[in-house]
Write an enzyme that holds these catalytic residues in place. Sequence first.
Site, PDB file in Angstrom:
ATOM      1  N   LYS A 109       1.900  -1.777  21.797  1.00 31.56           N
ATOM      2  CA  LYS A 109       2.505  -1.586  20.477  1.00 31.56           C
ATOM      3  C   LYS A 109       4.001  -1.407  20.655  1.00 31.56           C
ATOM      4  O   LYS A 109       4.447  -0.969  21.719  1.00 31.56           O
ATOM      5  CB  LYS A 109       1.918  -0.339  19.786  1.00 31.56           C
ATOM      6  CG  LYS A 109       2.029  -0.375  18.285  1.00 31.56           C
ATOM      7  CD  LYS A 109       0.929  -1.197  17.670  1.00 31.56           C
ATOM      8  CE  LYS A 109       1.046  -1.290  16.177  1.00 31.56           C
ATOM      9  NZ  LYS A 109      -0.134  -1.941  15.583  1.00 31.56           N
TER      10      LYS A 109
HETATM   11  P1  NAD Z   1       2.516  -2.731   4.517  1.00 25.26           P
HETATM   12  O1  NAD Z   1       3.829  -2.140   4.857  1.00 25.26           O
HETATM   13  O2  NAD Z   1       2.439  -4.151   4.088  1.00 25.26           O
HETATM   14  O3  NAD Z   1       1.800  -1.863   3.357  1.00 25.26           O
HETATM   15  C1  NAD Z   1       1.637  -0.480   3.412  1.00 25.26           C
HETATM   16  C2  NAD Z   1       1.227   0.017   2.037  1.00 25.26           C
HETATM   17  O4  NAD Z   1       1.009   1.434   2.107  1.00 25.26           O
HETATM   18  C3  NAD Z   1       2.285  -0.186   0.949  1.00 25.26           C
HETATM   19  O5  NAD Z   1       1.645  -0.434  -0.288  1.00 25.26           O
HETATM   20  C4  NAD Z   1       3.010   1.156   0.900  1.00 25.26           C
HETATM   21  O6  NAD Z   1       3.617   1.379  -0.350  1.00 25.26           O
HETATM   22  C5  NAD Z   1       1.838   2.082   1.136  1.00 25.26           C
HETATM   23  N1  NAD Z   1       2.253   3.387   1.693  1.00 25.26           N
HETATM   24  C6  NAD Z   1       3.167   3.604   2.658  1.00 25.26           C
HETATM   25  N2  NAD Z   1       3.286   4.923   2.885  1.00 25.26           N
HETATM   26  C7  NAD Z   1       2.420   5.533   2.035  1.00 25.26           C
HETATM   27  C8  NAD Z   1       2.105   6.883   1.790  1.00 25.26           C
HETATM   28  N3  NAD Z   1       2.720   7.884   2.437  1.00 25.26           N
HETATM   29  N4  NAD Z   1       1.141   7.144   0.852  1.00 25.26           N
HETATM   30  C9  NAD Z   1       0.528   6.128   0.187  1.00 25.26           C
HETATM   31  N5  NAD Z   1       0.808   4.845   0.385  1.00 25.26           N
HETATM   32  C10 NAD Z   1       1.749   4.546   1.294  1.00 25.26           C
HETATM   33  O7  NAD Z   1       1.592  -2.455   5.805  1.00 25.26           O
HETATM   34  P2  NAD Z   1       0.245  -3.221   6.193  1.00 25.26           P
HETATM   35  O8  NAD Z   1       0.588  -4.324   7.126  1.00 25.26           O
HETATM   36  O9  NAD Z   1      -0.571  -3.463   4.978  1.00 25.26           O
HETATM   37  O10 NAD Z   1      -0.450  -2.089   7.101  1.00 25.26           O
HETATM   38  C11 NAD Z   1      -1.181  -0.997   6.527  1.00 25.26           C
HETATM   39  C12 NAD Z   1      -1.970  -0.313   7.629  1.00 25.26           C
HETATM   40  O11 NAD Z   1      -2.831  -1.279   8.247  1.00 25.26           O
HETATM   41  C13 NAD Z   1      -1.129   0.267   8.780  1.00 25.26           C
HETATM   42  O12 NAD Z   1      -1.788   1.427   9.273  1.00 25.26           O
HETATM   43  C14 NAD Z   1      -1.160  -0.822   9.829  1.00 25.26           C
HETATM   44  O13 NAD Z   1      -0.928  -0.328  11.148  1.00 25.26           O
HETATM   45  C15 NAD Z   1      -2.587  -1.309   9.647  1.00 25.26           C
HETATM   46  N6  NAD Z   1      -2.835  -2.664  10.167  1.00 25.26           N
HETATM   47  C16 NAD Z   1      -2.128  -3.734   9.687  1.00 25.26           C
HETATM   48  C17 NAD Z   1      -2.423  -5.008  10.168  1.00 25.26           C
HETATM   49  C18 NAD Z   1      -1.727  -6.233   9.625  1.00 25.26           C
HETATM   50  O14 NAD Z   1      -2.124  -7.340  10.003  1.00 25.26           O
HETATM   51  N7  NAD Z   1      -0.764  -6.105   8.752  1.00 25.26           N
HETATM   52  C19 NAD Z   1      -3.379  -5.172  11.180  1.00 25.26           C
HETATM   53  C20 NAD Z   1      -4.084  -4.056  11.628  1.00 25.26           C
HETATM   54  C21 NAD Z   1      -3.794  -2.804  11.109  1.00 25.26           C
END
Ligand code: NAD
Length: 419
Positions: A109
């Site tokens: 990471k």
């Molecule tokens: P992103 O930045 O696109 O979206 C995050 C969302 O969470 C947004 O809507 C944001 O407003 C909201 N958010 C942020 N902080 C918050 C808080 N304190 N309270 C409530 N809502 C909050 O991120 P993403 O890519 O959708 O990733 C979300 C999660 O999924 C993360 O934990 C990431 O590590 C995990 N993840 C993402 C992927 C991927 O392919 N994008 C893959 C595996 C895991």
Amino acid sequence: MAIEVEKPSFYESALKQFDLAADILSLPPDLRMVLRMPKRELTVNFPVRMDDGSVKMYTGYRVQHNMNAGPAKGGIRYSPEVSLDEVRALAMLMTWKCAVLGIPYGGAKGGVIVDRRLLSRMELERLTRRYATEISVIIGPDLDIPAPDVNTDGQVMAWIMDTLSMHHGRNVPAVVTGKPIAIGGSRGRVEATGRGVYIVAREAAKHENIPFEGAKVVIQGFGNVGSVSAKLLHEAGCKIIGLSDIYGAIYDPNGINIPLALQYIKEHGKLSGLPGSQDINNDQLLEIPCDILIPAAIEGVLHRNNAEKVSAKLIVEAANGPTTPEADVIFERRRIPVIPDILTNAGGVTVSYFEWVQDRENFFWSEKRVNDQLEEMMADSIKNVFSRADTMNISMRMAAYVVAVSRVAEATEFRGIYP
Ligand code: NAD
């Protein structure tokens, strides 16, 4: 007055979950010691020239946890909250995630301490190219392959790919995944994590005898993962009754109009105020009585101070590390199954693996082939984890860890200790 919630560090939580699985597997102490520690940790401090001519220093990290099953794989996040502890934990989770799916990768990471919103596009590009150069000593198609994570996207991956390609004097598309299709990205990659969450939610509902059509679903986070999950669940007939982003949450007992929510957030940058829905706060959202609760935002949101108030029949962890070990114990006592992150959000890394394979073969698959292969790999892993949980009478998280840790332990034992 806000209540201070004492949480263990993210890395401590990740180690605790590993230790529980190691106990179940009776892993020998030497092997346990090797698997607990990251193989490599790189901290980089680097200057970036800002648009006004001034120079700012930034700090970034790249951690490789275990590389016994193959090159390391894992996203890069840009956030003011990034820390070595967080990156370490996420690298370890990536090792288990790849292993639970049987993907021939180890875990890594990366992250940069930065608030992306405060940078212009040019500043973001310069920061990304310099960070990529700083970590170039340990990344590469056979070494460590980054991907997007929170606040990074296809454009950021394109700059990293271009930077590494300039260094090598030839195109090196397989150095990162999650790239735009025009430069070697895979069809279906952007939606892959959300699609995986949808597949897991569907199979978990079946396993728990929850009728999927009409199931009441609450989703925290409406970014890449949350919005695609919401769209696919909505299309499958689930009722999304609660949704949130960082600014607040919305509730509609009759089901939120997801296409409208997608349009609304594009125009307004937030969900609150969506016509037909009631504005609530993020704490209330997690307590809405529902069939399936999907945390899809950030880590540590389900903890010992709110786990008793959760009123879901099933929790499907789309975010990385949303449940603390203390909350896990509470959910186990309350018989609320938690489908763990390392299985639920593995759709992204699975299609990243497909992208890497396509880049290396220089032969690109149709979207149907990507989605069919994703469905097949996820369905196999889900079946494997659910049957371990049932036969060993352990939680879904422990079952996923047992599958993952035993695979990595086997690879580590076969390779032995060098020299
Ligand atoms: P992103 O930045 O696109 O979206 C995050 C969302 O969470 C947004 O809507 C944001 O407003 C909201 N958010 C942020 N902080 C918050 C808080 N304190 N309270 C409530 N809502 C909050 O991120 P993403 O890519 O959708 O990733 C979300 C999660 O999924 C993360 O934990 C990431 O590590 C995990 N993840 C993402 C992927 C991927 O392919 N994008 C893959 C595996 C895991």
